[in-house]
Design an enzyme around this catalytic site. Sequence first.
Site, PDB file in Angstrom:
ATOM      1  N   SER A  74      10.268  50.604 -41.386  1.00  0.00           N
ATOM      2  CA  SER A  74      11.092  49.575 -42.051  1.00  0.00           C
ATOM      3  C   SER A  74      11.671  48.511 -41.131  1.00  0.00           C
ATOM      4  CB  SER A  74      12.225  50.238 -42.838  1.00  0.00           C
ATOM      5  OG  SER A  74      11.752  50.697 -44.079  1.00  0.00           O
ATOM      6  N   LYS A  77      10.984  44.902 -41.808  1.00  0.00           N
ATOM      7  CA  LYS A  77      11.810  44.017 -42.636  1.00  0.00           C
ATOM      8  C   LYS A  77      12.552  42.953 -41.824  1.00  0.00           C
ATOM      9  CE  LYS A  77      12.630  47.361 -46.370  1.00  0.00           C
ATOM     10  NZ  LYS A  77      12.204  48.684 -45.858  1.00  0.00           N
ATOM     11  N   SER A 134      17.986  49.056 -46.861  1.00  0.00           N
ATOM     12  CA  SER A 134      16.557  49.014 -46.548  1.00  0.00           C
ATOM     13  C   SER A 134      15.706  49.089 -47.804  1.00  0.00           C
ATOM     14  CB  SER A 134      16.180  50.155 -45.590  1.00  0.00           C
ATOM     15  OG  SER A 134      14.919  49.920 -45.007  1.00  0.00           O
ATOM     16  N   LYS A 245      18.440  47.016 -37.655  1.00  0.00           N
ATOM     17  CA  LYS A 245      17.560  47.587 -38.679  1.00  0.00           C
ATOM     18  C   LYS A 245      17.001  48.931 -38.234  1.00  0.00           C
ATOM     19  CE  LYS A 245      15.767  47.471 -42.654  1.00  0.00           C
ATOM     20  NZ  LYS A 245      15.964  48.938 -42.627  1.00  0.00           N
TER      21      LYS A 245
END
Length: 404
Positions: A74, A77, A134, A245
């Site tokens: 993720s 992203k 997320s 993140k």
Amino acid sequence: MKKFICILLMLTVVISVIFSRPSLLYGNIPDTDAVSADNTAGLSLTSKAAILMEASTGKVIFEHNADEVLSPASITKIMTLILIFEAIDEGKLDYDDVVTTSEHAKSMGGSQVFLETGEQQTVETMIKCIIIASGNDASVAMAEHIAGSEEEFVRRMNEKAASLGMTNTVFKDCCGLYDTMDHHSTARDVALMSRELLVKHPEIKNYTKIWMENITHVTAKGSSEFTLSNTNRLIKQYEWATGLKTGSTSLAKYCLSATAMKDGVELIAVIMAAPDYKVRFSEAVTLLNYGYNAVSLYEDALSDMPETVGITGGTKDTVPLMKPESFRYICTGDEKAENITRQYNLPEKIKAPVEEGQVLGSVDYYLNGNKIGSVELKACKKVSKASYIDYFKKICYKYIIIEN
């Protein structure tokens, strides 16, 4: 004979250094002061790859297998967010715009905020869903809203990655669910896109530092509250944390791009393929603490720079100079900020014509005799070349108006 042997030994050392450092060959990131994990006492990592970078300069302070190709999960992203904020900056998107969730976006598994088909949320709410929780569904909904389809959005992601010098990255989706090595990146590339997001879009920290926040789902089934909880534990556990993140899949294991700001120094610590979720946080903290102990910041705001430079043969006698951004340099190892010197390279007079934004000179910075950077000095206004009429006006002004 002895002299020939010495020269041969020196050439062997130089060649071995160059070819053992791919990043020096290709020049992706200034990393001549980067420290490898193998020769840093007390800094052992169990994660497969890691890198520590200073955000404002892009200087690499530490790296460990930073160019090993891995699954990013993720933290993909981060690139999705770059394209979202670019669209906002370009006026193509507004925080209050309404985004409608498609069936495809709703069908995303993994981390999600449970958007329903046809559900509408503002761009700002979608941004929060992506950053804090997320949300894969929110990521795809935003991709479709901006580019018309996720496929087109991913094409733009790869285009942007190439422009940033992310030479070992290929995206196959906008959220990181694509759990094969066809979708891949490296710690260095993740640091590059993290830096792009931080430096070009600092407003991201208005969202990455949120610990918990509620959103409201309004669907045909009615209205309900949903709590977004930040997947980045460092926001609560590390005093100087600002983001950024997390990511995890069975293939990627546990990944993190952690950012922090302390005493004016912003660091990016990327951890990839950590063995468990606790390790990715603890090793990011290890890197950040190492960085704040190992570096010092030199910053020159150029408060004493000349305001103007002289013009010859122009309609004006001087041209004002633009105020440049501060010069920043991160000192590592034995480097001392007090040893940095600067030199103005600016002529007393410039020949007209001069265009607005034209580079007229520079301020160069040196450390121990080596140039470490420079700042361009540019014209703030346009100055045209003087005509005979302009010279006549000057003479009249000087001898008739002033003397009278």
